[in-house]
Write a protein that holds these residues in place. Structure first.
Motif, PDB file in Angstrom:
ATOM      1  N   PHE A   1      13.251   6.457   8.187  1.00  0.00           N
ATOM      2  CA  PHE A   1      12.540   6.028   6.988  1.00  0.00           C
ATOM      3  C   PHE A   1      13.485   6.032   5.787  1.00  0.00           C
ATOM      4  O   PHE A   1      14.262   6.968   5.607  1.00  0.00           O
ATOM      5  N   VAL A   2      13.396   4.980   4.994  1.00  0.00           N
ATOM      6  CA  VAL A   2      14.287   4.830   3.843  1.00  0.00           C
ATOM      7  C   VAL A   2      14.072   5.955   2.843  1.00  0.00           C
ATOM      8  O   VAL A   2      15.016   6.585   2.364  1.00  0.00           O
ATOM      9  N   PHE A   3      12.805   6.219   2.531  1.00  0.00           N
ATOM     10  CA  PHE A   3      12.478   7.256   1.543  1.00  0.00           C
ATOM     11  C   PHE A   3      12.091   8.541   2.280  1.00  0.00           C
ATOM     12  O   PHE A   3      11.041   8.611   2.914  1.00  0.00           O
ATOM     13  N   SER A   4      12.944   9.538   2.180  1.00  0.00           N
ATOM     14  CA  SER A   4      12.754  10.772   2.929  1.00  0.00           C
ATOM     15  C   SER A   4      12.817  11.985   2.005  1.00  0.00           C
ATOM     16  O   SER A   4      13.637  12.012   1.074  1.00  0.00           O
ATOM     17  N   PRO A   5      11.986  13.004   2.222  1.00  0.00           N
ATOM     18  CA  PRO A   5      12.084  14.234   1.432  1.00  0.00           C
ATOM     19  C   PRO A   5      13.466  14.869   1.542  1.00  0.00           C
ATOM     20  O   PRO A   5      13.968  15.461   0.580  1.00  0.00           O
ATOM     21  N   ARG A   6      14.086  14.744   2.728  1.00  0.00           N
ATOM     22  CA  ARG A   6      15.434  15.298   2.915  1.00  0.00           C
ATOM     23  C   ARG A   6      16.438  14.580   2.010  1.00  0.00           C
ATOM     24  O   ARG A   6      17.377  15.182   1.498  1.00  0.00           O
ATOM     25  N   GLU A   7      16.211  13.276   1.825  1.00  0.00           N
ATOM     26  CA  GLU A   7      17.083  12.511   0.930  1.00  0.00           C
ATOM     27  C   GLU A   7      16.907  12.985  -0.508  1.00  0.00           C
ATOM     28  O   GLU A   7      17.875  13.072  -1.275  1.00  0.00           O
ATOM     29  N   THR A   8      15.683  13.317  -0.881  1.00  0.00           N
ATOM     30  CA  THR A   8      15.421  13.839  -2.226  1.00  0.00           C
ATOM     31  C   THR A   8      16.157  15.154  -2.446  1.00  0.00           C
ATOM     32  O   THR A   8      16.783  15.360  -3.493  1.00  0.00           O
ATOM     33  N   VAL A   9      16.075  16.042  -1.462  1.00  0.00           N
ATOM     34  CA  VAL A   9      16.766  17.338  -1.562  1.00  0.00           C
ATOM     35  C   VAL A   9      18.270  17.121  -1.681  1.00  0.00           C
ATOM     36  O   VAL A   9      18.953  17.803  -2.456  1.00  0.00           O
ATOM     37  N   ARG A  10      18.807  16.165  -0.916  1.00  0.00           N
ATOM     38  CA  ARG A  10      20.253  15.893  -0.958  1.00  0.00           C
ATOM     39  C   ARG A  10      20.677  15.419  -2.344  1.00  0.00           C
ATOM     40  O   ARG A  10      21.690  15.883  -2.888  1.00  0.00           O
ATOM     41  N   ILE A  11      19.894  14.518  -2.928  1.00  0.00           N
ATOM     42  CA  ILE A  11      20.237  13.996  -4.254  1.00  0.00           C
ATOM     43  C   ILE A  11      20.173  15.095  -5.307  1.00  0.00           C
ATOM     44  O   ILE A  11      21.045  15.211  -6.178  1.00  0.00           O
ATOM     45  N   ILE A  12      19.146  15.928  -5.245  1.00  0.00           N
ATOM     46  CA  ILE A  12      19.006  17.032  -6.207  1.00  0.00           C
ATOM     47  C   ILE A  12      20.180  17.996  -6.072  1.00  0.00           C
ATOM     48  O   ILE A  12      20.747  18.475  -7.071  1.00  0.00           O
ATOM     49  N   SER A  13      20.573  18.301  -4.834  1.00  0.00           N
ATOM     50  CA  SER A  13      21.698  19.213  -4.600  1.00  0.00           C
ATOM     51  C   SER A  13      22.987  18.646  -5.156  1.00  0.00           C
ATOM     52  O   SER A  13      23.800  19.368  -5.753  1.00  0.00           O
TER      53      SER A  13
ATOM     54  N   ARG B   1       0.844  -1.195   0.000  1.00  0.00           N
ATOM     55  CA  ARG B   1       0.000   0.000   0.000  1.00  0.00           C
ATOM     56  C   ARG B   1       0.879   1.245   0.000  1.00  0.00           C
ATOM     57  O   ARG B   1       2.041   1.206   0.428  1.00  0.00           O
ATOM     58  N   PRO B   2       0.334   2.403  -0.447  1.00  0.00           N
ATOM     59  CA  PRO B   2       1.106   3.656  -0.416  1.00  0.00           C
ATOM     60  C   PRO B   2       1.649   3.985   0.969  1.00  0.00           C
ATOM     61  O   PRO B   2       2.794   4.411   1.114  1.00  0.00           O
ATOM     62  N   SER B   3       0.828   3.781   2.009  1.00  0.00           N
ATOM     63  CA  SER B   3       1.292   4.089   3.367  1.00  0.00           C
ATOM     64  C   SER B   3       2.443   3.185   3.776  1.00  0.00           C
ATOM     65  O   SER B   3       3.349   3.600   4.510  1.00  0.00           O
ATOM     66  N   GLU B   4       2.440   1.941   3.279  1.00  0.00           N
ATOM     67  CA  GLU B   4       3.501   0.997   3.645  1.00  0.00           C
ATOM     68  C   GLU B   4       4.818   1.334   2.972  1.00  0.00           C
ATOM     69  O   GLU B   4       5.884   1.131   3.555  1.00  0.00           O
ATOM     70  N   ILE B   5       4.781   1.858   1.758  1.00  0.00           N
ATOM     71  CA  ILE B   5       6.029   2.260   1.105  1.00  0.00           C
ATOM     72  C   ILE B   5       6.575   3.524   1.759  1.00  0.00           C
ATOM     73  O   ILE B   5       7.786   3.713   1.869  1.00  0.00           O
ATOM     74  N   CYS B   6       5.689   4.390   2.236  1.00  0.00           N
ATOM     75  CA  CYS B   6       6.140   5.610   2.931  1.00  0.00           C
ATOM     76  C   CYS B   6       6.749   5.277   4.296  1.00  0.00           C
ATOM     77  O   CYS B   6       7.639   5.983   4.769  1.00  0.00           O
ATOM     78  N   ASN B   7       6.283   4.206   4.936  1.00  0.00           N
ATOM     79  CA  ASN B   7       6.736   3.837   6.283  1.00  0.00           C
ATOM     80  C   ASN B   7       7.925   2.888   6.292  1.00  0.00           C
ATOM     81  O   ASN B   7       8.351   2.443   7.355  1.00  0.00           O
ATOM     82  N   LEU B   8       8.479   2.590   5.142  1.00  0.00           N
ATOM     83  CA  LEU B   8       9.551   1.596   5.044  1.00  0.00           C
ATOM     84  C   LEU B   8      10.805   2.021   5.812  1.00  0.00           C
ATOM     85  O   LEU B   8      11.307   3.133   5.647  1.00  0.00           O
TER      86      LEU B   8
END
Length: 408
Positions: A278-290, A220-227
């Protein structure tokens, strides 16, 4: 017994109050607002506790056993109970919020001062008409009407509602298709692979890996967010992900998600993430983009930018930051719009996984991997296979032809 002070509205201000000890006690928020009703329920509870510690007669929360209880009192008491009932891991769930924000307000607007003993099926149909007027779809209208019934059924156990009233409300049937002007919603279908692939090109880093991992696991979407890494058993060739929070945990049903090697390769990119975060984090996204911008940069970095970076590095990180299901869905919506493909939601990935598994293996395997207790639940997620329909028609045609040849 001391009586429950009546919830009243100020004559010139949109404020609620009760009269007690020859004075007035005002509640926060507007009259009939969820905030005000919740404060009123807490106030009544506090009075009841105070009375039991003194020599004064205890406060009668039943108010003559439901005969003269206003619906406003019923909903206030229900919300106070629901706030503690519908809680998961220390947080109020969406169920409580739905009662508070979309069920109770229209009920109070029309029948707040009416006694629970005088509320009947005709009144419930009036509430249902109000839901239809608000532009809700038929399924949502039926859902909200059922929740109104639930409030009155709960009140029977608290001696706030006569049993005959709650029983009569159960005879109000749900609206069928064509019986109402409420709009119909299309059933959720599996999203085609081509649409997902086109969308992936425009998704932010990390979110594209979330989509690919969900495609391979059917979670489920919530389960991928909580990984989290600490929730994954990596002792075998097939990893087992046990979410720390999931949809049916209140039923004490365990949830086990199989992580195949293809999904494992995606997760290995995030091996550096702390086990408890959490494995998938918005902060991780920002780091990769930077990092990508830094690599692609053609001009030299200015001293002021270096200092800003040093200051930012000294700030304490926000732990356990994760994508919410809403943020995940919005990212997909925006990417689909940029890709020029029809809008789709992450829930459709689960439907696609179910259909693909049923087609390539069987329905029982799909049920096990989706985590359903009953096959009937899995059937909801399976899209009708057109080729199977054609094949069934060919078999019937073939049999019919044989019968005709035999007669001739």
């Amino acid at each position: 017994m001391a009586k429950v002070p009546k919830y009243r509205k100020h004559s010139t201000r949109d404020k609620a109050f009760v009269e007690i000890d020859k004075g007035r006690h005002y509640f926060p928020g507007a009259f009939n607002s969820p905030e005000s009703l919740s404060a009123y329920a807490d106030f009544v509870k506090k009075l009841a506790r105070t009375d039991t510690k003194t020599d004064t007669p205890p406060l009668d929360l039943r108010s003559t056993r439901g005969d003269n209880v206003p619906i406003r009192m019923l909903t206030a008491r229900f919300l106070a109970w629901a706030k503690t009932k519908f809680v998961k891991n220390g947080r109020s769930t969406g169920t409580y919020e739905r009662f508070r924000d979309s069920i109770v307000p229209p009920l109070l607007e029309k029948f707040g001062d009416l006694s629970t003993s005088k509320f009947g099926p005709v009144d419930l149909r009036d509430i249902r008409k109000e839901f239809v007027k608000r532009g809700l779809c038929r399924n949502e209208v039926n859902d909200r009407t059922s929740r109104v019934k639930r409030i009155f059924s709960w009140g029977v156990g608290e001696e706030l509602v006569p049993e005959s009233v709650a029983g009569a409300l159960q005879y109000v049937s749900q609206l069928d298709k064509g019986e109402t002007t409420a709009r119909e919603t299309a059933p959720i279908k599996a999203v085609p692979d081509a649409v997902i692939d086109a969308t992936l090109k425009f998704l932010p880093p990390t979110v594209d890996d979330m989509v690919d991992t969900q495609r391979l696991t059917g979670c489920r979407p919530s389960e991928i967010c909580n990984l989290r890494w600490c929730d994954i058993d990596q002792s075998d060739d097939i990893w087992i992900y046990t979410p720390w929070e999931h949809k049916t945990e209140h039923k004490r049903k365990p949830r086990r998600i199989a992580v195949r090697p293809a999904a494992q390769l995606i997760l290995e990119r995030y091996r550096h993430r702390p086990a408890e975060e959490f494995v998938f984090s918005p902060r991780e996204t920002v780091r990769i983009i930077s990092e990508r911008k830094r690599i692609a940069r053609k001009t030299p970095v200015q001293p002021s930018q270096v200092k800003r970076g040093e200051k930012a590095a000294k700030r304490p990180p926000k732990h356990n930051e994760k994508y919410s299901t809403r943020a995940y869905e919005l990212a997909i919506d925006r990417a689909a719009l940029r890709a020029g493909v029809p809008a789709w939601s992450p829930n459709q990935i689960r439907h696609a996984f179910a259909t693909e598994t049923e087609n390539s293996v069987d329905k029982e395997t799909a049920r096990i991997l989706l985590g359903h207790s009953h096959q009937s639940t899995t059937e909801i997620y399976l899209d009708e296979n057109i080729e199977k329909v054609k094949e069934a028609a060919r078999r019937i045609e073939k049999k019919s032809k044989k019968m005709k040849d035999g007669k001739s």
